[in-house]
Design a protein around this motif. Structure first.
Motif, PDB file in Angstrom:
ATOM      1  N   ASN A  80      39.455  27.521  18.739  1.00 27.41           N
ATOM      2  CA  ASN A  80      40.237  28.568  19.408  1.00 27.41           C
ATOM      3  C   ASN A  80      39.247  29.506  20.077  1.00 27.41           C
ATOM      4  OD1 ASN A  80      41.734  30.844  20.141  1.00 27.41           O
ATOM      5  ND2 ASN A  80      43.126  30.647  18.401  1.00 27.41           N
ATOM      6  N   ILE A  81      39.325  29.604  21.375  1.00 23.18           N
ATOM      7  CA  ILE A  81      38.330  30.374  22.109  1.00 23.18           C
ATOM      8  C   ILE A  81      38.450  31.876  21.861  1.00 23.18           C
ATOM      9  CG2 ILE A  81      39.633  30.694  24.238  1.00 23.18           C
ATOM     10  CD1 ILE A  81      37.095  30.038  25.781  1.00 23.18           C
ATOM     11  N   GLY A  82      39.615  32.309  21.376  1.00 26.72           N
ATOM     12  CA  GLY A  82      39.779  33.721  21.044  1.00 26.72           C
ATOM     13  C   GLY A  82      40.459  34.534  22.121  1.00 26.72           C
ATOM     14  N   CYS A  83      41.036  33.838  23.108  1.00 24.84           N
ATOM     15  CA  CYS A  83      41.755  34.526  24.176  1.00 24.84           C
ATOM     16  C   CYS A  83      42.669  33.526  24.866  1.00 24.84           C
ATOM     17  CB  CYS A  83      40.774  35.144  25.187  1.00 24.84           C
ATOM     18  SG  CYS A  83      39.800  33.927  26.106  1.00 24.84           S
ATOM     19  N   ASP A  84      43.442  34.008  25.830  1.00 29.41           N
ATOM     20  CA  ASP A  84      44.307  33.136  26.625  1.00 29.41           C
ATOM     21  C   ASP A  84      43.417  32.242  27.495  1.00 29.41           C
ATOM     22  OD1 ASP A  84      45.699  32.415  29.231  1.00 29.41           O
ATOM     23  OD2 ASP A  84      47.397  33.189  28.100  1.00 29.41           O
ATOM     24  N   GLU A  85      43.464  30.936  27.256  1.00 29.38           N
ATOM     25  CA  GLU A  85      42.523  30.036  27.927  1.00 29.38           C
ATOM     26  C   GLU A  85      42.741  29.973  29.432  1.00 29.38           C
ATOM     27  OE1 GLU A  85      40.969  25.400  27.732  1.00 29.38           O
ATOM     28  OE2 GLU A  85      42.234  26.178  26.122  1.00 29.38           O
ATOM     29  N   GLN A  86      44.005  29.994  29.877  1.00 33.16           N
ATOM     30  CA  GLN A  86      44.267  29.944  31.309  1.00 33.16           C
ATOM     31  C   GLN A  86      43.785  31.205  32.010  1.00 33.16           C
ATOM     32  OE1 GLN A  86      45.260  27.184  32.912  1.00 33.16           O
ATOM     33  NE2 GLN A  86      45.114  26.266  30.857  1.00 33.16           N
ATOM     34  N   LEU A  87      43.991  32.358  31.370  1.00 27.40           N
ATOM     35  CA  LEU A  87      43.499  33.604  31.947  1.00 27.40           C
ATOM     36  C   LEU A  87      41.969  33.622  31.931  1.00 27.40           C
ATOM     37  CD1 LEU A  87      44.056  36.377  33.144  1.00 27.40           C
ATOM     38  CD2 LEU A  87      44.253  37.287  30.810  1.00 27.40           C
ATOM     39  N   PHE A  88      41.379  33.085  30.887  1.00 29.24           N
ATOM     40  CA  PHE A  88      39.917  32.972  30.792  1.00 29.24           C
ATOM     41  C   PHE A  88      39.368  32.199  31.988  1.00 29.24           C
ATOM     42  CE2 PHE A  88      36.257  30.397  29.311  1.00 29.24           C
ATOM     43  CZ  PHE A  88      35.389  31.389  28.880  1.00 29.24           C
ATOM     44  N   ARG A  89      39.968  31.054  32.276  1.00 29.97           N
ATOM     45  CA  ARG A  89      39.532  30.252  33.418  1.00 29.97           C
ATOM     46  C   ARG A  89      39.688  31.029  34.717  1.00 29.97           C
ATOM     47  NH1 ARG A  89      40.939  23.858  33.491  1.00 29.97           N
ATOM     48  NH2 ARG A  89      40.408  23.300  31.350  1.00 29.97           N
ATOM     49  N   ARG A  90      40.811  31.707  34.844  1.00 25.53           N
ATOM     50  CA  ARG A  90      41.082  32.451  36.076  1.00 25.53           C
ATOM     51  C   ARG A  90      40.063  33.565  36.285  1.00 25.53           C
ATOM     52  NH1 ARG A  90      46.512  36.018  37.261  1.00 25.53           N
ATOM     53  NH2 ARG A  90      46.067  36.505  39.450  1.00 25.53           N
ATOM     54  N   ILE A  91      39.737  34.263  35.209  1.00 25.02           N
ATOM     55  CA  ILE A  91      38.763  35.357  35.305  1.00 25.02           C
ATOM     56  C   ILE A  91      37.369  34.822  35.635  1.00 25.02           C
ATOM     57  CG2 ILE A  91      37.519  37.061  33.901  1.00 25.02           C
ATOM     58  CD1 ILE A  91      40.195  37.738  32.600  1.00 25.02           C
ATOM     59  N   VAL A  92      36.976  33.737  35.000  1.00 28.34           N
ATOM     60  CA  VAL A  92      35.663  33.150  35.274  1.00 28.34           C
ATOM     61  C   VAL A  92      35.567  32.743  36.741  1.00 28.34           C
ATOM     62  CG1 VAL A  92      34.138  31.192  34.799  1.00 28.34           C
ATOM     63  CG2 VAL A  92      35.256  32.391  32.910  1.00 28.34           C
ATOM     64  N   LYS A  93      36.587  32.062  37.241  1.00 28.43           N
ATOM     65  CA  LYS A  93      36.561  31.601  38.629  1.00 28.43           C
ATOM     66  C   LYS A  93      36.616  32.777  39.604  1.00 28.43           C
ATOM     67  CE  LYS A  93      38.604  27.053  37.759  1.00 28.43           C
ATOM     68  NZ  LYS A  93      39.745  26.135  38.017  1.00 28.43           N
ATOM     69  N   THR A  94      37.447  33.769  39.312  1.00 27.34           N
ATOM     70  CA  THR A  94      37.591  34.915  40.212  1.00 27.34           C
ATOM     71  C   THR A  94      36.296  35.716  40.304  1.00 27.34           C
ATOM     72  OG1 THR A  94      39.966  35.119  39.746  1.00 27.34           O
ATOM     73  CG2 THR A  94      38.859  37.069  40.627  1.00 27.34           C
ATOM     74  N   THR A  95      35.677  35.982  39.180  1.00 29.14           N
ATOM     75  CA  THR A  95      34.459  36.803  39.199  1.00 29.14           C
ATOM     76  C   THR A  95      33.284  36.063  39.816  1.00 29.14           C
ATOM     77  OG1 THR A  95      33.976  36.159  36.891  1.00 29.14           O
ATOM     78  CG2 THR A  95      35.160  38.232  37.240  1.00 29.14           C
ATOM     79  N   PHE A  96      33.152  34.774  39.535  1.00 25.29           N
ATOM     80  CA  PHE A  96      32.033  34.035  40.117  1.00 25.29           C
ATOM     81  C   PHE A  96      32.236  33.745  41.602  1.00 25.29           C
ATOM     82  CE2 PHE A  96      30.518  33.010  35.793  1.00 25.29           C
ATOM     83  CZ  PHE A  96      29.172  33.290  35.994  1.00 25.29           C
ATOM     84  N   ASN A  97      33.472  33.759  42.062  1.00 27.93           N
ATOM     85  CA  ASN A  97      33.706  33.622  43.499  1.00 27.93           C
ATOM     86  C   ASN A  97      33.234  34.856  44.256  1.00 27.93           C
ATOM     87  OD1 ASN A  97      34.733  31.020  43.482  1.00 27.93           O
ATOM     88  ND2 ASN A  97      36.844  31.691  43.176  1.00 27.93           N
TER      89      ASN A  97
END
Length: 275
Positions: A194-211
């Motif tokens: 369990n990553i400890g957070c909402d996994e879909q939101l995690f992916r979205r945040i990672v992609k948004t910030t690195f973009n």
């Protein structure tokens, strides 16, 4: 049967060095030496021939009809071991009847990232993934925070897998030679369930910030939060509490910090929706 003609539209670069093919095939043995293996893009079977010698179930998925015909005509694998189709469109739970397996291959460079995103979507089925990819992509996958190669693939894969850069492969062992160096990697599932957070939101945040990797988090997060969010308001207590955090850029964040950021954004979004 004549050899398969490499097709540019499929990104085919056939490995011709048998010693390297054997080394790549042997990467599937650590740390799982008994579960099935699925090879993506076997081509003319230069790596497949070494995989077939292992006492474990093997299937190969190949989109190129000419390669499928070559594999069967030359008895490299049995017909029932070949899945003629697109790996990216497959239901991986059906390949070995829901059993876990090692994923491997000489991955087409232009879709390698898509292959690994599919691996992440099926991480409970794939405890280990090995194979050959573009050198630069391998560096990104294994990069640590603060490194210029650290990015979307680094964070999303390392959240669930331990990444090991094994060795570099020069262009002259392929037909046709690619214009870049290649690398062999191995990824093994870590102990995170369990990553400890909402996994879909995690992916979205990672992609948004690195973009927007050159921008501070306070800027890139504007795409994810309402304009009046307290996290973006310099006068709010929340903003003051996390002011130093919000001045960081994505390449400075560890996976744990991305999880923290995801939970913070989720909390703020929930708060915004209650207003």
């Amino acid at each position: 049967m004549k050899q398969v003609r490499p097709k540019k539209n499929l990104g085919q670069h056939f490995l011709v060095d048998l010693s390297i093919a054997r080394r790549i095939a042997d990467t599937v043995d650590v740390p799982f030496s008994d579960i099935p293996v699925l090879e993506v893009g076997p081509g003319m079977g230069v790596m497949t021939q070494f995989l077939t010698r292992k006492e474990r179930p093997l299937k190969v998925v190949e989109i190129d009809r000419e390669s499928v015909d070559y594999l069967t005509a030359n008895h490299i694998v049995d017909a029932q071991q070949i899945i003629a189709g697109d790996f990216l469109r497959m239901d991986l739970s059906e390949v070995f009847g829901g059993q876990t397996f090692v994923l491997t291959g000489n991955y087409p460079y232009d879709i390698s990232s898509q292959i690994f995103f599919k691996m992440l979507d099926n991480k409970d089925l794939i405890p280990c993934c090995t194979g050959m990819i573009q050198h630069e992509v391998a560096l990104r996958m294994a990069a640590q925070p603060g490194n210029k190669q650290y990015g979307i693939l680094s964070v999303l894969i390392q959240a669930w897998y331990d990444v090991e850069y094994l060795f570099t492969v020069p262009p002259d062992v392929f037909n046709p030679p690619p214009k870049v160096q290649s690398a062999v990697i191995r990824m093994v599932r870590n102990k995170v369930s369990n990553i400890g957070c909402d996994e879909q939101l995690f992916r979205r945040i990672v992609k948004t910030t690195f973009n927007q990797r050159r921008k501070m988090l306070r800027v890139s997060l504007k795409q994810l939060l309402k304009p009046d969010s307290s996290l973006l308001d310099p006068s709010s207590e929340v903003n003051k509490q996390y002011s130093q955090f919000l001045t960081l850029r994505p390449e400075q964040l560890s996976i744990a910090q991305f999880v923290e950021l995801t939970n913070l954004v989720a909390k703020e979004s929930a708060s915004d929706n209650r207003v």
